[in-house]
Design an enzyme around this catalytic site. Sequence first.
Site, mmCIF file in Angstrom:
data_model
loop_
_atom_site.group_PDB
_atom_site.id
_atom_site.type_symbol
_atom_site.label_atom_id
_atom_site.label_comp_id
_atom_site.label_asym_id
_atom_site.label_seq_id
_atom_site.Cartn_x
_atom_site.Cartn_y
_atom_site.Cartn_z
ATOM 1 N N HIS A 1 0.810 -1.189 -0.076
ATOM 2 C CA HIS A 1 -0.189 0.008 -0.006
ATOM 3 C C HIS A 1 0.673 1.138 0.000
ATOM 4 O O HIS A 1 1.640 1.361 0.782
ATOM 5 C CB HIS A 1 -0.954 0.081 1.194
ATOM 6 N N ASP B 1 -15.372 2.921 7.008
ATOM 7 C CA ASP B 1 -14.204 3.561 6.816
ATOM 8 C C ASP B 1 -14.665 4.449 5.521
ATOM 9 O O ASP B 1 -14.188 5.572 5.083
ATOM 10 C CB ASP B 1 -12.857 2.876 6.382
ATOM 11 N N ARG C 1 -14.430 12.762 6.317
ATOM 12 C CA ARG C 1 -13.481 13.558 6.509
ATOM 13 C C ARG C 1 -12.839 14.405 5.680
ATOM 14 O O ARG C 1 -12.298 15.474 5.630
ATOM 15 C CB ARG C 1 -12.286 12.246 6.953
ATOM 16 N N SER D 1 -7.900 3.890 9.036
ATOM 17 C CA SER D 1 -8.556 3.946 7.696
ATOM 18 C C SER D 1 -7.649 2.955 6.863
ATOM 19 O O SER D 1 -8.380 2.055 6.188
ATOM 20 C CB SER D 1 -8.397 5.219 7.224
ATOM 21 N N LYS E 1 -8.750 -1.439 5.944
ATOM 22 C CA LYS E 1 -9.133 -1.971 4.522
ATOM 23 C C LYS E 1 -7.924 -3.090 4.248
ATOM 24 O O LYS E 1 -8.546 -4.126 3.907
ATOM 25 C CB LYS E 1 -9.072 -0.752 3.589
HETATM 26 N N1 URA Z 1 -5.891 6.855 2.229
HETATM 27 C C1 URA Z 1 -6.718 5.954 3.062
HETATM 28 O O1 URA Z 1 -7.437 5.095 2.675
HETATM 29 N N2 URA Z 1 -7.262 6.739 4.078
HETATM 30 C C2 URA Z 1 -6.800 7.782 4.816
HETATM 31 O O2 URA Z 1 -7.279 8.356 5.662
HETATM 32 C C3 URA Z 1 -5.915 8.427 4.031
HETATM 33 C C4 URA Z 1 -5.308 8.042 2.624
#
Ligand code: URA
Length: 430
Positions: free
Chosen positions: A86, A165, A172, A187, A191
């Site tokens: 990621h 999320d 957000r 967040s 995932k």
């Molecule tokens: N990427 C995400 O998935 N969440 C965040 O809060 C910031 C970047």
Amino acid sequence: MATTFDTVDIIRTKRDGGELSGAEIDWVIDAYTNGGVGDEQMAALAMAIFLNGMTTEETSRWTRAMISSGERLDFSGLGKPTTDKHSTGGVGDKITLPLAPLVASFGVAVPQLSGRGLGHTGGTLDKLEAIPGWQADISTERMMEILRDPGCIVCAAGTGLAPADRKLYALRDITGTVDSIPLIASSIMSKKIAEGTSALVLDVKVGDGAFMKDLDTAHELARTMVELGRAADVDTRALLTDMSTPLGRTVGNALEVRESLEVLAGGGPADVVELTVELAREMLDAAGVRDADVEAALTDGRAMDTWRKMIRAQGGDPDAELPTAAHTHVVTADRDGVLERLDALPVGVASWRLGAGRARKEDSVQAGAGVEIHVAPGDAVTAGQKLFTLHTDTPERFDRAIESLNGGYSLAPAGSDVPARDSAILDRIN
Ligand code: URA
């Protein structure tokens, strides 16, 4: 009957710098997902968290509650290890494209659930959608087949993964509460953990083109995410990498696919190759494949073969011509000199203004739009030499893109000693 809490008490606790209990966190995330806590109350809570932070225990519980809000994928039936990467997002970051097939060519499964871009950082799915026929939406059943053979997939995350999320991130985004370390870490990790990978390598970007502008905050984010991953039994490591200048020589969807193909053919810009190779080594090591000769798989065609199979498996034609923009404009040096700096953010904004990115979720993107970069910091240039080629289908966009680029680079006098970047990797946590 399950305990219920008063949302206003929870907001007040966090507003006044207190710590939420595990039960309060579980309840508020569940109630928010199911509509019992409204957006205005969650916005107030997110702002209180943004201002006062969360303890390690709170962040960990918050992450678990978001994972529990939806389904979890299970790759244990594949009979091989899974590993994922990621990136926190940067300008010209096309690494997933060569990386996923490269790692899969060693027999490890790579499920890359990715997103579309918003603002100046491009989305991996937007890049791949430049390939004629390629599909981002794949059923879970088909995903499993593709992970067996060819072994890697890059597709859209289903709506069932961490729905709390999904809702909270959108909130957000419009309430100025994105750049909070516990909220970003929970967040991303909710995932990734729900996605079911057994190993994960994080590429935490540092610099003006990234969320984290300095090394200290990037370290804190990386450490927080690594701890969350390990607590969930995911072998998690992190690289901290430079995003003060764009990665590679292209920014924009089809342009970045072309550059990725160069890397898969054993060439490509040194920084893109370095990062692809280092991330592949970490991903393979985390998946239990030690001392893999990663460079050989790029030069002998194994990674390219896996790429071609992956593109076909998702409906794409790996031999099709990639789209090109209808118009180009070349920016040249107005004098002799040495490129002193080339900032990531203005290049990302220029590419976005040319049509490569979107301002709202529902906007479409131009596959051929973007910026080709012909020089890197440290390069000597002469008056009239090409610095950038801008690409777009809508030439009225050139002026605003050039405006952004103009503030983003500077030339030192000819003969100045400007060091070139020797590595994009600043640090690692493993
Ligand atoms: N990427 C995400 O998935 N969440 C965040 O809060 C910031 C970047």
